[in-house]
Design an enzyme around this catalytic site. Structure first.
Site: not given
Ligand code: ZN
Length: 389
Positions: A62, A98, A223, A284
């Protein structure tokens, strides 16, 4: 001038022993025990018996920040060029997480292009957690065809209370559009799937695949080591032909709640007969890791890409037998899952994305991406025009 790297112990990711690698421009042009170039003008780099690995392909990062539970004050920060380089990640693949409302694909695009400008082979997914998917051009397939750094869709959330609870038809349509875009543009067109810990597990993916013409590899779930039940389900999907991704970033709270550490999960999958070339590990990086004390949110830390390097350092020290499998999970396997056929391997014709690790300490000393040294003897090496001002 060509660069000849000599006296390197290579995981390509398969173990090659001590070999030489010739880099000409942005390609690897020879890999052999001895490359005879007597009389040619070239730069010779003596690796001194150190480890030479492909640069890491981090299938989920990210770069413009990921989550941020508990309010705006907890938004995670951007992950920058130096952080990726010092972690050995030469191909970070960026995703929204998210929050695709106060962050956008345009912001992600800017971050990814900034990383490219500084020398990394960065890529991105279109879309986010949510369905209908956000896109740059108004259409998933058009994003894949028309926007260079876009190589797939994701991370679409399923089996998670934060997901849009997409229907089978919606997931099927996203995968079909991504596949078409990938076929036209020549990239993988994978749909990276965020798996939550909801009881449905992988069922939404099986429901979407059922009765469709899509290959099982249309979905690339991440995940998968969130808990042992999900890991067992993911093993089944990988045996059927999908790539599956493990998350290396974790906190003790997650492990206590049942998460299987990535390295342990990798060993378990291989022991259970899952094809070694179908398993990847990502960081991640930029995603949030909540800290709880007695069930109360006390704060968040941010996942970083350094876990990729730490994973390989751990096995170089403790268990040499699995080094090739771990390196493959950090390099060639995610590259294949994403259709990046010239990344994540030290082969003739591949992009020279290379890491030199000290054989004694495991420390990352040198990083090359696309034929350019980004790190030399631990010092960042960026041309002045690409520096932040
Ligand atoms: Zn995720």
């Amino acid at each position: 001038m060509p660069t000849l790297i000599v006296n390197a112990r290579i995981f390509a990711p398969e173990p090659l022993g001590t070999c030489q690698v010739l880099v000409e421009g942005d390609r690897i042009t020879a890999v052999a025990e001895h490359i005879d170039l007597s009389g040619s003008a070239l730069t010779v780099v003596d690796a001194g018996g150190n480890w030479l690995l492909p640069g890491f392909v981090d299938a989920l990062t990210h770069p413009c920040g990921g989550g941020g539970e508990g309010g705006f004050q907890n938004r995670t920060a951007e992950v920058g060029f130096e952080t990726f380089v010092r972690a050995g990640v030469t191909s970070p693949v960026g995703a929204l997480g998210t929050d695709s409302i106060s962050r956008s694909l345009e912001v992600l695009y800017g971050c990814v292009m900034g990383l490219r400008r500084q020398g990394l082979a960065a890529y991105m997914y279109t879309g986010s957690y949510r369905v209908p998917v956000d896109t740059l051009t108004g259409d998933v397939a058009r994003d894949l065809v028309l926007v260079d750094p876009v190589i797939g869709v994701g991370e679409i959330a399923v089996s998670d209370h934060r997901s849009s609870q997409p229907s089978a038809a919606e997931l099927r349509r996203i995968a079909a559009d991504a596949r078409l875009g990938g076929i036209i543009s020549g990239v993988g067109g994978a749909v990276m799937i965020h798996l939550g810990d909801g009881p449905a597990g992988l069922k939404p993916l099986y429901d979407a695949l059922e009765g469709s013409d899509l290959p099982v590899s249309a979905f690339y779930p991440t995940h998968c080591n969130r808990n042992s039940g999900l890991l067992a389900e993911a093993a089944g999907l990988a045996c059927a032909g999908a790539w599956i991704d493990l998350t290396a970033s974790t906190v003790p709270e997650f492990i206590r709640a049942g998460e299987v550490p990535a390295l342990q999960a990798l060993r378990q999958l291989i022991a259970d007969g899952v094809p070694r070339d179908r398993i990847s590990i990502s960081s991640d990086a930029g995603g949030s890791l909540p800290h709880y004390e007695k069930g109360v949110l006390k704060g968040l830390t941010t996942a970083g890409p350094g876990v990729m390097l730490e994973t390989v350092q751990a096995v170089l020290k403790e268990d040499r037998r699995v080094v090739a499998d771990v390196v493959a999970a950090l390099t060639r396997n995610p590259a294949n899952a994403l259709g990046l056929k010239d990344r994540g391997r030290i082969h003739v014709g591949a992009s020279p994305d290379l890491l030199l690790l000290d054989a004694g300490t495991g420390a990352l000393c040198d990083v090359m991406c696309g034929g350019r040294w980004l790190l030399r003897d631990g010092t960042l090496n960026v041309p002045a025009w690409a520096n932040r001002r």
